[in-house]
Motif scaffolding. Structure first.
Motif, short mmCIF file in Angstrom:
data_model
loop_
_atom_site.label_atom_id
_atom_site.label_comp_id
_atom_site.label_asym_id
_atom_site.label_seq_id
_atom_site.Cartn_x
_atom_site.Cartn_y
_atom_site.Cartn_z
N GLY A 1 0.82 -1.22 0.00
CA GLY A 1 0.00 0.00 0.00
C GLY A 1 0.85 1.26 0.00
N ILE A 2 1.92 1.25 0.79
CA ILE A 2 2.83 2.41 0.84
C ILE A 2 3.50 2.61 -0.51
N MET A 3 3.93 1.52 -1.15
CA MET A 3 4.59 1.62 -2.46
C MET A 3 3.65 2.19 -3.52
N ILE A 4 2.40 1.72 -3.52
CA ILE A 4 1.42 2.22 -4.49
C ILE A 4 1.13 3.71 -4.25
N THR A 5 0.94 4.07 -2.98
CA THR A 5 0.64 5.46 -2.64
C THR A 5 1.79 6.39 -3.02
N LEU A 6 3.01 6.00 -2.69
CA LEU A 6 4.19 6.81 -3.04
C LEU A 6 4.34 6.92 -4.56
N GLY A 7 4.09 5.81 -5.25
CA GLY A 7 4.18 5.82 -6.71
C GLY A 7 3.20 6.79 -7.32
N MET A 8 1.97 6.79 -6.80
CA MET A 8 0.95 7.71 -7.30
C MET A 8 1.34 9.16 -7.01
N LEU A 9 1.83 9.41 -5.80
CA LEU A 9 2.22 10.77 -5.42
C LEU A 9 3.34 11.30 -6.32
N ILE A 10 4.33 10.46 -6.58
CA ILE A 10 5.45 10.85 -7.46
C ILE A 10 4.94 11.13 -8.87
N ASN A 11 4.09 10.23 -9.35
CA ASN A 11 3.54 10.36 -10.70
C ASN A 11 2.73 11.66 -10.85
N PHE A 12 1.85 11.91 -9.87
CA PHE A 12 1.01 13.11 -9.92
C PHE A 12 1.85 14.38 -9.79
N THR A 13 2.88 14.33 -8.94
CA THR A 13 3.73 15.51 -8.75
C THR A 13 4.46 15.87 -10.04
N ILE A 14 4.93 14.85 -10.76
CA ILE A 14 5.59 15.10 -12.04
C ILE A 14 4.61 15.72 -13.04
N SER A 15 3.38 15.21 -13.06
CA SER A 15 2.36 15.72 -13.98
C SER A 15 1.96 17.15 -13.62
N VAL A 16 1.75 17.39 -12.32
CA VAL A 16 1.32 18.71 -11.86
C VAL A 16 2.39 19.77 -12.10
N SER A 17 3.67 19.38 -12.00
CA SER A 17 4.75 20.33 -12.22
C SER A 17 4.72 20.89 -13.64
N GLY A 18 4.12 20.13 -14.56
CA GLY A 18 4.00 20.59 -15.95
C GLY A 18 2.67 21.22 -16.26
N ILE B 1 -3.81 19.36 -10.63
CA ILE B 1 -3.60 19.21 -9.20
C ILE B 1 -4.70 18.39 -8.53
N GLY B 2 -5.88 18.39 -9.14
CA GLY B 2 -6.98 17.60 -8.58
C GLY B 2 -6.73 16.12 -8.59
N ALA B 3 -5.72 15.68 -9.37
CA ALA B 3 -5.40 14.26 -9.44
C ALA B 3 -4.96 13.71 -8.09
N TYR B 4 -4.46 14.58 -7.22
CA TYR B 4 -4.04 14.12 -5.88
C TYR B 4 -5.22 13.49 -5.13
N GLY B 5 -6.42 13.90 -5.49
CA GLY B 5 -7.59 13.32 -4.83
C GLY B 5 -7.71 11.82 -5.04
N LEU B 6 -7.09 11.32 -6.11
CA LEU B 6 -7.14 9.88 -6.39
C LEU B 6 -6.37 9.06 -5.38
N THR B 7 -5.55 9.74 -4.55
CA THR B 7 -4.81 9.01 -3.51
C THR B 7 -5.64 8.82 -2.24
N ILE B 8 -6.81 9.46 -2.18
CA ILE B 8 -7.63 9.36 -0.97
C ILE B 8 -7.93 7.91 -0.59
N PRO B 9 -8.39 7.05 -1.52
CA PRO B 9 -8.67 5.66 -1.13
C PRO B 9 -7.44 4.94 -0.60
N TRP B 10 -6.26 5.29 -1.10
CA TRP B 10 -5.04 4.60 -0.66
C TRP B 10 -4.58 5.06 0.71
N PHE B 11 -4.74 6.34 1.02
CA PHE B 11 -4.43 6.79 2.39
C PHE B 11 -5.44 6.19 3.37
#
Length: 235
Positions: free
Chosen positions: A78-95, A100-110
């Motif tokens: 669960g931690i690996m999936i959550t971290l992977g999503m956070l890294i992925n979204f952060t890379i996307s949001v930086s561009g 930024i709303g994509a971070y909401g997709l991590t809610i079920p994993w937290f």
């Protein structure tokens, strides 16, 4: 035995979790935020929900003691999936800050990471949450199937609904994908954005209905699952 103050504490915690449960369903998991035109409320709600689940998950992981099996087969994946999503979204949001709303997709994993701690402290009543989920899925699919029938029977008209994901035909509680020629796609969406997503959320509801011998639920969910025409759901 628990005293009255302790019971009140657990009762309050259960109510908070019930609110979080329904808020996640309405504002994040389903398309109801688009159907009811409450996207702005949804954004604020998702920020609060995400913050609360992050707090719960950090508290759960840092303070509770778990067996190696729980760590190996539940928490570490669960931690690996959550971290992977956070890294992925952060890379996307930086561009593109609009994502930024994509971070909401991590809610079920937290929430996933917080569950073991909440169960250990006995502030979560899984039986009640399962029952809530069953009745939510039952009524939302009764309404959704009714609208599906009325549309294709030519009795009801749906409005065009544009979302960040696609353009749909929308009723009061459900939507259908709008094809290029202005015709509704035949696959059943219900209140979700994809028929495959609908099928996956139907499966645990079917399992609950089966074990609780709720035959009306089994019938409604089975029809809905069939109409999704989802290969993943069938498998």
């Amino acid at each position: 035995m628990r005293d009255i103050s302790t019971e009140n504490y657990y009762s309050k915690k259960n109510k908070i979790l019930s609110v979080l449960f329904f808020a996640t369903l309405i504002f994040q998991t389903t398309a109801l935020r688009f159907l009811f035109s409450i996207e702005n409320i949804s954004r604020i709600s998702n920020i609060l929900i995400l913050a609360i689940w992050i707090m719960y998950s950090i508290n759960s992981i840092s303070k509770d003691l778990y067996s190696k099996k729980v760590w190996y087969y539940y928490l570490i994946p669960g931690i690996m999936i959550t971290l992977g999503m956070l890294i992925n979204f952060t890379i996307s949001v930086s561009g593109n800050l609009k994502l930024i709303g994509a971070y909401g997709l991590t809610i079920p994993w937290f929430a996933y990471l917080a569950i073991p701690g909440l169960m250990n402290s006995r502030v979560i009543n899984t039986k009640i949450l399962w029952r809530y989920y069953y009745y939510f899925m039952l009524w939302i699919n009764i309404f959704g199937l009714s609208e599906y029938y009325l549309l294709f029977a030519g009795i009801m008209e749906m409005r065009e609904l544009s979302t960040p994901y696609a353009v749909y035909l929308a009723g009061y509680s459900s939507l259908l994908y709008l094809l290029g020629d202005g015709v509704a796609y035949y696959r059943y969406y219900g209140c979700f954005l994809e028929p495959g997503t609908t099928s996956m959320y139907l499966l645990p509801a079917i399992a609950y209905a089966y074990y609780q011998k709720k035959y009306l639920g089994i019938a409604v969910f089975s029809v809905a699952l069939y109409l999704t025409d989802s290969l993943g759901g069938f498998i």
